[in-house]
Motif scaffolding. Structure first.
Motif, PDB file in Angstrom:
ATOM      1  N   SER A  38       0.210   5.343   4.162  1.00 35.25           N
ATOM      2  CA  SER A  38      -0.082   4.064   3.544  1.00 35.25           C
ATOM      3  C   SER A  38      -0.738   3.109   4.531  1.00 35.25           C
TER       4      SER A  38
ATOM      5  N   LYS B 214       1.732  -1.997  -4.446  1.00 42.89           N
ATOM      6  CA  LYS B 214       1.859  -0.549  -4.292  1.00 42.89           C
ATOM      7  C   LYS B 214       3.321  -0.151  -4.137  1.00 42.89           C
ATOM      8  N   GLU B 215       3.682   0.978  -4.698  1.00 45.91           N
ATOM      9  CA  GLU B 215       5.047   1.477  -4.545  1.00 45.91           C
ATOM     10  C   GLU B 215       5.361   1.832  -3.097  1.00 45.91           C
ATOM     11  N   SER B 216       4.299   2.230  -2.360  1.00 47.49           N
ATOM     12  CA  SER B 216       4.505   2.638  -0.966  1.00 47.49           C
ATOM     13  C   SER B 216       4.709   1.442  -0.026  1.00 47.49           C
ATOM     14  N   THR B 217       4.510   0.227  -0.539  1.00 47.72           N
ATOM     15  CA  THR B 217       4.684  -0.961   0.299  1.00 47.72           C
ATOM     16  C   THR B 217       6.168  -1.257   0.466  1.00 47.72           C
TER      17      THR B 217
ATOM     18  N   ASN C  31      -5.904   2.889 -14.740  1.00 51.92           N
ATOM     19  CA  ASN C  31      -5.698   2.714 -13.301  1.00 51.92           C
ATOM     20  C   ASN C  31      -7.029   2.667 -12.572  1.00 51.92           C
TER      21      ASN C  31
ATOM     22  N   ARG D 150      -4.323   3.991   5.222  1.00 54.03           N
ATOM     23  CA  ARG D 150      -5.103   3.585   4.059  1.00 54.03           C
ATOM     24  C   ARG D 150      -5.451   2.094   4.153  1.00 54.03           C
TER      25      ARG D 150
ATOM     26  N   SER E 110      -1.825  -2.220  -5.788  1.00 49.30           N
ATOM     27  CA  SER E 110      -2.290  -0.944  -6.325  1.00 49.30           C
ATOM     28  C   SER E 110      -3.410  -1.174  -7.337  1.00 49.30           C
ATOM     29  N   ARG E 111      -3.397  -2.335  -7.973  1.00 53.78           N
ATOM     30  CA  ARG E 111      -4.444  -2.648  -8.944  1.00 53.78           C
ATOM     31  C   ARG E 111      -4.424  -4.148  -9.206  1.00 53.78           C
TER      32      ARG E 111
ATOM     33  N   HIS F 127      -2.284  -4.363  -0.162  1.00 54.09           N
ATOM     34  CA  HIS F 127      -0.988  -3.921  -0.666  1.00 54.09           C
ATOM     35  C   HIS F 127      -0.919  -3.881  -2.189  1.00 54.09           C
TER      36      HIS F 127
ATOM     37  N   GLY G 160      -8.440  -0.283 -10.277  1.00 60.53           N
ATOM     38  CA  GLY G 160      -8.837  -0.045  -8.895  1.00 60.53           C
ATOM     39  C   GLY G 160     -10.205  -0.634  -8.609  1.00 60.53           C
TER      40      GLY G 160
END
Lengths: 211, 211, 211, 211
Positions: free
Chosen positions: D4, A150-153, A6, D7, A85-86, A83, A10
């Protein structure tokens, strides 16, 4: 080991952003070089200098047009990268292809500035904008399928990003089609669309697309 | 004091990455300048502009070739940097030497574009790719011996990175050797190898090398 | 509020580093443009191309000389920035002055390449290296007095950094003075000094200065 | 989701800073290209080279003037960005407009160097500095109203930033007005104002404005 991977990914996103920022910065500065200082020998009086500077107006408009185009793509790409994560190598190469398109924008705009009344020049310019937009769209599509978002998106972010590209490209295509009438109609229409994206006025309907 | 030194080295890696991203971004943008807008005076009709643009095709191919080369090296260097825990001055200078090679790629590609049928031009291009690859290989070798690779990096990563450079350079060398037949064979073969690295299709055997 | 100010200063160091990396990357790439692809019309055979490429050797040497100079200054500045806890506006301006010197290195090296046997060109080149070194020295001196050096930095680091600049500049001055004999002696001596800093061989006495 | 979004905005500020650093670095390096190495054919003796180099002095002064202007704007923008907690698309576009102004500084300075005694050139230069300053001022104003300034930033920071732009622009306007007498008076006055901002001497009254 999972954490380590990860971390690697990143860093990859950061370097993709850094490469993009560098490339956009250079493209934005190179297009200014097209506004050339008038030759000293050809200008003898204040009045002659004023005339020479007014003669530069088309190149200044071209510069602003290019700057708007590059700015819109820069903001658009940034929104996507924010948006993710990687990154993985496919996403990197999709964005490298996008950057290859961005890097040719000065050429296309220069072509349009030199051959403003030629439909061929306008269609080359439009093809460049279209291709860059398509690759950026594919980049998001790939990221969604490869689980790089990202999961938070929230899911509606993806819908907004994709709809925005489709709407913008449809407007650009309408602009390009207007060259059947006249290339000036096309250019005027595209500049208005771009200014709308840059300034984002609170016109109902329009503002929804540019949020 | 030990902590302080690690901190310094960490920052060093970031600045090495930043310098590299800047240099790659500039090289990627400068090669586009070779695609020149046709002179206004020489083009009178839409048809003439179309012909002039078709005449630019070799330079567009050259641009894409250079972009692929630079992209492959950018991804390759990034992969290495991701696995380093810190840098020291020898590693910095090895990567500076690598960047010196990268910065000359536009020259070599420009030479190949101008002298496409000349074996000398093809061998100069190949020598540039070879030297850059060799220095990148030495960079990894040095990092392993100097203990700069992250402890979390599994040993097979090093093997993969080294094997990949050897396989790619062997393929490039075969491509260069094909100029005994014809330089077009060489160029076609190298472009195919590069596209394989960029697109990474899931062909058994091939895909293993490009993972 | 104190924390807030430290945070600001930290960002300032990062942006100073980013500006420097960008400027160094551009300078390193621009100097390559001096190695020009031979004109297609002037070269008819493989042999003629070989001769034309050999004729580029002085420009390739110039490129490597500039690259070494820029690399040495990049590593030197990085070492200083790593030891700063924060920046202030005076430090920023001292480093901006240093960058102004770095940005003129391509000019000085181009001048030396064009007028290799002229003492004036050699002294301009040397003056550029001297001024950049002096400003970098002043930057460290100022940082020490303004309390911008990290508390974790042991005092001998400052001594090493300052001694290193003095020793290097003394060697450059000796190189410049050798132009009383011949400019080639000067250039050869300076290249050797630079290679010593880049490669840092383990020669007793020498290696101490380059650690 | 709130976290989020913060960020995302944070990354946006970083990319805005990275784009700006890249653009400033390129502008600062491109202006050096205006100091051209004298043509080898036109210079036969050491003395002739000395004369040719003295003839470059106006271009060297122009380079320093541009470098000061760019440095002042870079420090000014950095100070603002340091006090933002996040960016939004309006702030991004205001700073993109600022960067468009910065990118044209080399053109304006080149114009002034070529037409030093022309009031038109001086007024174009001044208009460029004025517009960039106005946009930077609007950027801060917008950030305050949109709540993008950090909560930890004391209110007098905003007052200082705004007053500083107003004072500097008033001094530049006085400088521009001096061209009623002579353009040299304008240039001299503006250079002195810029040096004051760069060096920030401890002259009572003056130093308050430049802190």
């Amino acid at each position: 080991m999972n954490t380590s991977y990860n971390r690697i990914a990143g860093t990859g996103l950061e370097r993709l952003a850094a490469l993009s920022d560098g490339l956009f910065a250079i493209a934005m500065t190179l297009i200014v070089l097209e506004i050339r200082v008038p030759a000293r020998e050809a200008v003898a009086t204040e009045k002659a200098l004023g005339v020479a500077l007014i003669g530069l107006l088309p190149r200044i408009v071209t510069y602003l047009l290019s700057f708007l185009t590059l700015g819109i793509f820069w903001v658009g790409q940034q929104t996507q990268l924010n948006h993710f994560s990687r990154a993985d190598r496919h996403l990197s190469w999709l964005h490298l292809a996008f950057l290859a398109g961005v890097a040719t924008m000065p050429f296309s705009t220069g072509l349009l500035a030199e051959f403003t009344t030629f439909r061929t020049a306008l269609l080359v310019y439009w093809a460049n904008v279209l291709l860059s937009g398509v690759v950026l769209y594919l980049g998001w599509l790939y990221a969604e399928r490869a689980g790089l978002v990202k999961e938070s998106t929230p899911p509606d972010v993806g819908r907004t990003i994709k709809r925005r590209i489709v709407v913008a490209q449809t407007l650009y295509a309408i602009g390009a089609a207007l060259c059947v009438v006249d290339t000036y109609w096309s250019i005027g229409f595209i500049v208005l669309v771009q200014l709308n994206y840059a300034i984002a006025p609170r016109i109902p309907g329009l503002s929804r697309l540019t949020t």
